[in-house]
Design a protein around this motif. Structure first.
Motif, mmCIF file in Angstrom:
data_model
loop_
_atom_site.group_PDB
_atom_site.id
_atom_site.type_symbol
_atom_site.label_atom_id
_atom_site.label_comp_id
_atom_site.label_asym_id
_atom_site.label_seq_id
_atom_site.Cartn_x
_atom_site.Cartn_y
_atom_site.Cartn_z
ATOM 1 N N ARG A 280 7.631 -2.441 0.923
ATOM 2 C CA ARG A 280 6.520 -2.721 -0.006
ATOM 3 C C ARG A 280 5.174 -2.512 0.677
ATOM 4 N NH1 ARG A 280 8.429 -8.199 -3.118
ATOM 5 N NH2 ARG A 280 10.245 -7.287 -4.137
ATOM 6 N N LEU A 281 5.093 -2.929 1.931
ATOM 7 C CA LEU A 281 3.855 -2.733 2.693
ATOM 8 C C LEU A 281 3.517 -1.253 2.775
ATOM 9 C CD1 LEU A 281 1.551 -3.741 4.536
ATOM 10 C CD2 LEU A 281 3.195 -3.611 6.437
ATOM 11 N N ILE A 282 4.489 -0.433 3.133
ATOM 12 C CA ILE A 282 4.266 1.012 3.229
ATOM 13 C C ILE A 282 3.807 1.560 1.885
ATOM 14 C CG2 ILE A 282 5.439 3.248 3.474
ATOM 15 C CD1 ILE A 282 4.895 2.094 6.178
ATOM 16 N N GLU A 283 4.469 1.177 0.795
ATOM 17 C CA GLU A 283 4.094 1.656 -0.538
ATOM 18 C C GLU A 283 2.656 1.288 -0.877
ATOM 19 O OE1 GLU A 283 6.956 0.038 -3.262
ATOM 20 O OE2 GLU A 283 8.604 1.218 -2.405
ATOM 21 N N ARG A 284 2.268 0.071 -0.570
ATOM 22 C CA ARG A 284 0.907 -0.379 -0.903
ATOM 23 C C ARG A 284 -0.133 0.336 -0.050
ATOM 24 N NH1 ARG A 284 3.414 -6.280 -1.477
ATOM 25 N NH2 ARG A 284 3.933 -6.131 -3.678
ATOM 26 N N VAL A 285 0.158 0.505 1.219
ATOM 27 C CA VAL A 285 -0.783 1.227 2.072
ATOM 28 C C VAL A 285 -0.853 2.692 1.645
ATOM 29 C CG1 VAL A 285 -1.270 1.982 4.442
ATOM 30 C CG2 VAL A 285 -0.612 -0.401 3.991
ATOM 31 N N GLN A 286 0.263 3.294 1.268
ATOM 32 C CA GLN A 286 0.249 4.664 0.755
ATOM 33 C C GLN A 286 -0.655 4.763 -0.480
ATOM 34 O OE1 GLN A 286 4.494 5.207 0.175
ATOM 35 N NE2 GLN A 286 4.660 6.524 1.999
ATOM 36 N N SER A 287 -0.559 3.771 -1.370
ATOM 37 C CA SER A 287 -1.393 3.752 -2.572
ATOM 38 C C SER A 287 -2.882 3.672 -2.211
ATOM 39 C CB SER A 287 -0.997 2.557 -3.442
ATOM 40 O OG SER A 287 -1.911 2.369 -4.495
ATOM 41 N N LEU A 288 -3.206 2.817 -1.262
ATOM 42 C CA LEU A 288 -4.598 2.690 -0.820
ATOM 43 C C LEU A 288 -5.083 3.965 -0.133
ATOM 44 C CD1 LEU A 288 -4.333 -0.951 0.509
ATOM 45 C CD2 LEU A 288 -5.691 -0.209 -1.481
ATOM 46 N N LEU A 289 -4.234 4.570 0.672
ATOM 47 C CA LEU A 289 -4.596 5.827 1.344
ATOM 48 C C LEU A 289 -4.864 6.928 0.319
ATOM 49 C CD1 LEU A 289 -1.991 5.740 4.251
ATOM 50 C CD2 LEU A 289 -4.486 5.657 4.517
ATOM 51 N N LYS A 290 -4.013 7.006 -0.695
ATOM 52 C CA LYS A 290 -4.191 8.023 -1.747
ATOM 53 C C LYS A 290 -5.532 7.831 -2.436
ATOM 54 C CE LYS A 290 -1.794 9.873 -5.820
ATOM 55 N NZ LYS A 290 -2.669 9.638 -6.953
ATOM 56 N N GLN A 291 -5.828 6.604 -2.812
ATOM 57 C CA GLN A 291 -7.086 6.314 -3.500
ATOM 58 C C GLN A 291 -8.288 6.597 -2.590
ATOM 59 O OE1 GLN A 291 -9.435 2.625 -5.609
ATOM 60 N NE2 GLN A 291 -7.288 2.325 -5.196
#
Length: 176
Positions: free
Chosen positions: A26-37
């Motif tokens: 979940r941490l990786i997914e959330r950081v990926q989302s923030l990186l994309k944005q």
């Protein structure tokens, strides 16, 4: 107000199969989302990478020391090395932020009670506006506390030094 996304110590050792950080997927997914944005809006991304001594799990240059491939830096991202929990202490972080005109840090990463906490407090003390992304930092169980308890406690305490928001509530402005 210029923001930067700060990704602390998301190194391969923290995600090893036998003992990953709490809710690491979940941490990786959330950081990926923030990186994309952040990338879509031109927000600077700064990776903090911990360098530990020879023979330690985060020994400089080893596989465990590398930033996890799932969130790893792109060419234009900045990587700053540190040797203590404070991402500012004897590093180029403050000079880099000042040079870019950044005054608001969005903090994510590992380890909640050490590097995330210390960097948040240090940034606050240096006059930066800080947002801790409450569901995008993690840690490990200890003998006394579960990781979930540590994270919840620090999310409450860090309200004194930062805004606290979940990933879904984070927004970056488009930089032109």
């Amino acid at each position: 107000m210029a923001k930067a996304l700060v990704v602390i110590d998301m190194q391969k050792f923290m995600f090893r199969e036998e003992a990953p950080a709490f809710q690491s997927d979940r941490l990786i997914e959330r950081v990926q989302s923030l990186l994309k944005q952040a990338r879509e809006t031109g927000t600077p991304i700064i990776y903090i990478q911990h360098n530990a001594g020879e023979g330690t799990p985060l020994e400089y240059g080893t596989t465990n020391w590398e930033i996890d491939d799932r969130i790893g830096p792109m060419d234009k991202d900045i990587v700053i090395h540190k040797t203590t929990p404070d991402s500012f202490y004897q590093t180029a972080l403050q000079g880099t932020l000042d040079q870019m005109g950044v005054n608001h840090l969005m903090i994510t990463g590992i380890q909640t009670e050490a590097c995330v906490d210390t960097t948040t407090r240090s940034a606050f003390g240096k006059g930066y506006e800080v947002t801790v992304v409450t569901d995008a930092h993690s840690t490990f169980d200890t003998e006394d506390l579960r990781a979930e308890q540590i994270i919840a406690h620090h999310n409450k305490v860090l309200r004194w030094f930062a805004h606290t928001k979940e990933t879904k509530d984070i927004s970056f402005e488009v930089i032109r």
